[in-house]
Enzyme design. Structure first.
Site, PDB file in Angstrom:
ATOM      1  N   GLY A  13       0.813  -1.099  -0.032  1.00 14.62           N
ATOM      2  CA  GLY A  13      -0.178   0.098   0.111  1.00 14.62           C
ATOM      3  C   GLY A  13       0.838   0.969   0.080  1.00 14.62           C
ATOM      4  O   GLY A  13       2.141   1.115  -0.256  1.00 14.62           O
ATOM      5  N   GLY A  14       0.217   2.270   0.131  1.00 16.18           N
ATOM      6  CA  GLY A  14       1.077   3.716  -0.103  1.00 16.18           C
ATOM      7  C   GLY A  14       2.023   3.947   0.930  1.00 16.18           C
ATOM      8  O   GLY A  14       3.139   4.019   0.723  1.00 16.18           O
ATOM      9  N   THR A  93     -10.537   1.798   5.205  1.00 18.04           N
ATOM     10  CA  THR A  93     -11.516   2.400   5.879  1.00 18.04           C
ATOM     11  C   THR A  93     -13.035   2.178   5.169  1.00 18.04           C
ATOM     12  O   THR A  93     -12.915   1.596   4.087  1.00 18.04           O
ATOM     13  CB  THR A  93     -11.289   4.085   5.195  1.00 18.04           C
ATOM     14  OG1 THR A  93     -10.971   4.234   3.891  1.00 18.04           O
ATOM     15  CG2 THR A  93     -10.015   4.664   6.081  1.00 18.04           C
ATOM     16  N   TYR A 154     -13.165   3.251  12.288  1.00 19.72           N
ATOM     17  CA  TYR A 154     -11.586   3.305  12.224  1.00 19.72           C
ATOM     18  C   TYR A 154     -11.127   3.809  13.250  1.00 19.72           C
ATOM     19  O   TYR A 154      -9.953   3.509  13.751  1.00 19.72           O
ATOM     20  CB  TYR A 154     -11.577   4.316  11.015  1.00 19.72           C
ATOM     21  CG  TYR A 154     -10.056   4.435  10.420  1.00 19.72           C
ATOM     22  CD1 TYR A 154      -9.493   3.589   9.359  1.00 19.72           C
ATOM     23  CD2 TYR A 154      -9.384   5.453  10.750  1.00 19.72           C
ATOM     24  CE1 TYR A 154      -8.136   3.845   8.916  1.00 19.72           C
ATOM     25  CE2 TYR A 154      -7.928   5.824  10.448  1.00 19.72           C
ATOM     26  CZ  TYR A 154      -7.467   4.914   9.503  1.00 19.72           C
ATOM     27  OH  TYR A 154      -6.215   5.137   9.076  1.00 19.72           O
ATOM     28  N   PRO A 184       0.192   8.405  11.898  1.00 19.08           N
ATOM     29  CA  PRO A 184       0.163   9.306  10.897  1.00 19.08           C
ATOM     30  C   PRO A 184      -0.870  10.305  10.892  1.00 19.08           C
ATOM     31  O   PRO A 184      -2.072   9.826  11.247  1.00 19.08           O
ATOM     32  CB  PRO A 184       0.181   8.462   9.395  1.00 19.08           C
ATOM     33  CG  PRO A 184       0.302   7.005  10.054  1.00 19.08           C
ATOM     34  CD  PRO A 184      -0.049   6.922  11.514  1.00 19.08           C
ATOM     35  N   VAL A 187      -1.962  11.524   5.023  1.00 19.19           N
ATOM     36  CA  VAL A 187      -0.639  11.390   4.256  1.00 19.19           C
ATOM     37  C   VAL A 187      -1.292  11.054   2.708  1.00 19.19           C
ATOM     38  O   VAL A 187      -2.416  10.363   2.639  1.00 19.19           O
ATOM     39  CB  VAL A 187      -0.021  10.016   4.802  1.00 19.19           C
ATOM     40  CG1 VAL A 187       0.982   9.605   3.794  1.00 19.19           C
ATOM     41  CG2 VAL A 187       0.409  10.318   5.965  1.00 19.19           C
TER      42      VAL A 187
HETATM   43  N1  CAA Z   1     -18.189  17.896  11.243  1.00 19.99           N
HETATM   44  C1  CAA Z   1     -19.414  18.305  11.492  1.00 19.99           C
HETATM   45  N2  CAA Z   1     -20.319  18.134  10.587  1.00 19.99           N
HETATM   46  C2  CAA Z   1     -19.874  17.616   9.397  1.00 19.99           C
HETATM   47  C3  CAA Z   1     -18.536  17.082   9.347  1.00 19.99           C
HETATM   48  C4  CAA Z   1     -17.684  17.445  10.030  1.00 19.99           C
HETATM   49  N3  CAA Z   1     -16.308  17.131  10.205  1.00 19.99           N
HETATM   50  N4  CAA Z   1     -18.464  16.645   7.989  1.00 19.99           N
HETATM   51  C5  CAA Z   1     -19.705  16.607   7.273  1.00 19.99           C
HETATM   52  N5  CAA Z   1     -20.581  17.110   8.203  1.00 19.99           N
HETATM   53  C6  CAA Z   1     -21.846  17.435   8.235  1.00 19.99           C
HETATM   54  C7  CAA Z   1     -22.267  17.999   6.703  1.00 19.99           C
HETATM   55  O1  CAA Z   1     -22.225  19.382   6.456  1.00 19.99           O
HETATM   56  C8  CAA Z   1     -23.586  17.456   6.359  1.00 19.99           C
HETATM   57  O2  CAA Z   1     -24.436  18.357   7.179  1.00 19.99           O
HETATM   58  P1  CAA Z   1     -25.996  18.598   6.802  1.00 19.99           P
HETATM   59  O3  CAA Z   1     -26.732  17.321   6.631  1.00 19.99           O
HETATM   60  O4  CAA Z   1     -26.844  19.713   7.597  1.00 19.99           O
HETATM   61  O5  CAA Z   1     -25.960  19.267   5.157  1.00 19.99           O
HETATM   62  C9  CAA Z   1     -23.763  16.194   7.411  1.00 19.99           C
HETATM   63  O6  CAA Z   1     -22.552  16.139   8.095  1.00 19.99           O
HETATM   64  C10 CAA Z   1     -23.584  14.914   6.281  1.00 19.99           C
HETATM   65  O7  CAA Z   1     -23.973  13.804   7.080  1.00 19.99           O
HETATM   66  P2  CAA Z   1     -24.188  12.434   6.266  1.00 19.99           P
HETATM   67  O8  CAA Z   1     -24.401  11.543   7.276  1.00 19.99           O
HETATM   68  O9  CAA Z   1     -25.187  12.839   5.253  1.00 19.99           O
HETATM   69  O10 CAA Z   1     -22.717  12.016   5.610  1.00 19.99           O
HETATM   70  P3  CAA Z   1     -22.142  11.827   4.161  1.00 19.99           P
HETATM   71  O11 CAA Z   1     -22.751  10.391   3.627  1.00 19.99           O
HETATM   72  O12 CAA Z   1     -22.444  13.089   3.470  1.00 19.99           O
HETATM   73  O13 CAA Z   1     -20.723  11.911   4.389  1.00 19.99           O
HETATM   74  C11 CAA Z   1     -18.611  10.897   5.466  1.00 19.99           C
HETATM   75  C12 CAA Z   1     -20.117  11.618   5.750  1.00 19.99           C
HETATM   76  C13 CAA Z   1     -18.439   9.936   4.204  1.00 19.99           C
HETATM   77  C14 CAA Z   1     -18.081  10.473   6.657  1.00 19.99           C
HETATM   78  C15 CAA Z   1     -17.793  12.353   4.897  1.00 19.99           C
HETATM   79  O14 CAA Z   1     -17.981  13.374   5.998  1.00 19.99           O
HETATM   80  C16 CAA Z   1     -16.217  11.967   4.769  1.00 19.99           C
HETATM   81  O15 CAA Z   1     -15.707  11.326   3.891  1.00 19.99           O
HETATM   82  N6  CAA Z   1     -15.629  12.457   5.995  1.00 19.99           N
HETATM   83  C17 CAA Z   1     -14.286  12.131   6.066  1.00 19.99           C
HETATM   84  C18 CAA Z   1     -13.872  11.111   6.757  1.00 19.99           C
HETATM   85  C19 CAA Z   1     -12.185  10.978   6.951  1.00 19.99           C
HETATM   86  O16 CAA Z   1     -11.665  12.135   7.571  1.00 19.99           O
HETATM   87  N7  CAA Z   1     -11.630   9.915   6.488  1.00 19.99           N
HETATM   88  C20 CAA Z   1     -10.428   9.997   6.875  1.00 19.99           C
HETATM   89  C21 CAA Z   1      -9.676   8.816   5.603  1.00 19.99           C
HETATM   90  S1  CAA Z   1      -8.089   8.816   5.384  1.00 19.99           S
HETATM   91  C22 CAA Z   1      -7.581   7.787   6.689  1.00 19.99           C
HETATM   92  O17 CAA Z   1      -8.528   7.533   7.551  1.00 19.99           O
HETATM   93  C23 CAA Z   1      -6.184   7.986   7.128  1.00 19.99           C
HETATM   94  C24 CAA Z   1      -5.879   8.516   8.413  1.00 19.99           C
HETATM   95  O18 CAA Z   1      -5.696   7.577   9.243  1.00 19.99           O
HETATM   96  C25 CAA Z   1      -6.050   9.846   8.732  1.00 19.99           C
END
Ligand code: CAA
Length: 247
Positions: A13-14, A93, A154, A184, A187
């Site tokens: 992986g990455g 994830t 996660y 991390p 990344v």
């Molecule tokens: N804080 C507060 N509210 C948030 C938010 C946050 N961080 N992010 C989204 N929202 C809100 C939106 O504005 C939306 O509000 P409204 O309904 O009022 O419009 C609502 O939450 C969306 O909620 P849903 O349940 O409909 O969520 P969704 O299906 O649209 O998407 C999600 C949710 C897929 C989790 C998306 O927010 C997402 O991808 N988040 C990122 C998660 C993340 O950081 N993943 C890291 C991956 S990389 C990794 O994991 C490596 C590592 O170790 C760092």
């Protein structure tokens, strides 16, 4: 001294790739574990490394299964030798808010990201303790420290890794075996690229350094922890997150 054998789960992986390259550069005989169904990709990956002058062994095995991990370790020990350095890097994830998260999305993440740490380490720890040397380095995440919207699964698995690390570190401390984690931040890999652009950009805007990390920036820390320079470090968590979470 013969070359240390380093096994990196999720090694193709990455972040895993950068760790394999770092440890090879440090003179280790590196084995990259990969999911058995990704055999052709893993072989192509191995050739890519070779084209860069980096020789890495590969070993199939589903580390989310206790039996899969056992068979993989048996294969590595038979073909290559006992594992001196284990880097638990396999991770996936399945981001969803909890109210939309299925049981399967919970279980997949727990078994790949946390059960795997038990499954693999359980099969190498006795050998390390008997030989009086070992390095276990677990790749956790900033989100295991601070939580993250959309990552109940996660963040739970990654937080669990810290408990595992500190407990095993205590059990192994008198036997020349250190156990540490690296956490991390965000990344630049396929995992973060899979996030919606606007969500990723909003998170990066909150990182004090205003950028994502590189896989190499994680790998250097793993390399250090694997070395004799880190002999007195155990049970520690080293954050590499551009300042996203400070504790
Ligand atoms: N804080 C507060 N509210 C948030 C938010 C946050 N961080 N992010 C989204 N929202 C809100 C939106 O504005 C939306 O509000 P409204 O309904 O009022 O419009 C609502 O939450 C969306 O909620 P849903 O349940 O409909 O969520 P969704 O299906 O649209 O998407 C999600 C949710 C897929 C989790 C998306 O927010 C997402 O991808 N988040 C990122 C998660 C993340 O950081 N993943 C890291 C991956 S990389 C990794 O994991 C490596 C590592 O170790 C760092």
């Amino acid at each position: 001294m013969s070359r240390r054998v380093a096994l990196v789960t999720g090694g193709t992986g990455g972040i895993g790739t950068a760790i394999c390259r770092e440890l090879t550069g440090r003179g280790c005989l590196v084995v990259a574990n990969y999911l058995p169904e990704l055999e052709s990709q893993a072989k192509a990956w191995q050739q890519e490394q070779l084209a860069d002058g980096i020789e890495v062994e590969i070993a199939p095995g589903d580390v989310s299964s206790f039996e899969g991990a056992r068979a993989m370790i048996e294969d590595v020990e038979k073909r290559i030798g006992p594992v001196d350095i284990l880097v638990n890097c396999a991770g996936i994830t399945r981001d969803k808010t909890l109210r939309k998260m299925s049981e399967e999305q919970w279980r997949e993440v727990m078994s790949t990201n946390l059960d795997s740490v038990f499954n693999v380490t359980r099969h190498v720890i006795e050998g390390m303790l008997e030989r009086g040397f070992g390095r276990v380095i677990n790749i956790s995440s900033v989100n295991g420290q601070k939580g993250q919207f959309g990552q109940c699964n996660y963040a739970s698995a990654k937080a669990g890794i810290h408990g595992f690390t500190m407990s095993l570190a205590q059990e192994a401390a008198t036997k020349g075996v250190t156990v540490n984690s690296v956490s991390p931040g965000y990344v630049a890999t396929a995992m973060t690229l899979a996030m919606p652009d606007e969500v990723r950009e909003a998170i990066v805007a909150q990182v004090p350094m205003r950028r994502m990390g590189t896989p190499e920036e994680i790998a250097h820390v793993v390399g250090f922890l694997s070395s004799s320079k880190a002999d007195y470090i155990t049970g520690a968590n080293i954050p590499v997150n551009g300042g996203l979470y400070m504790s």
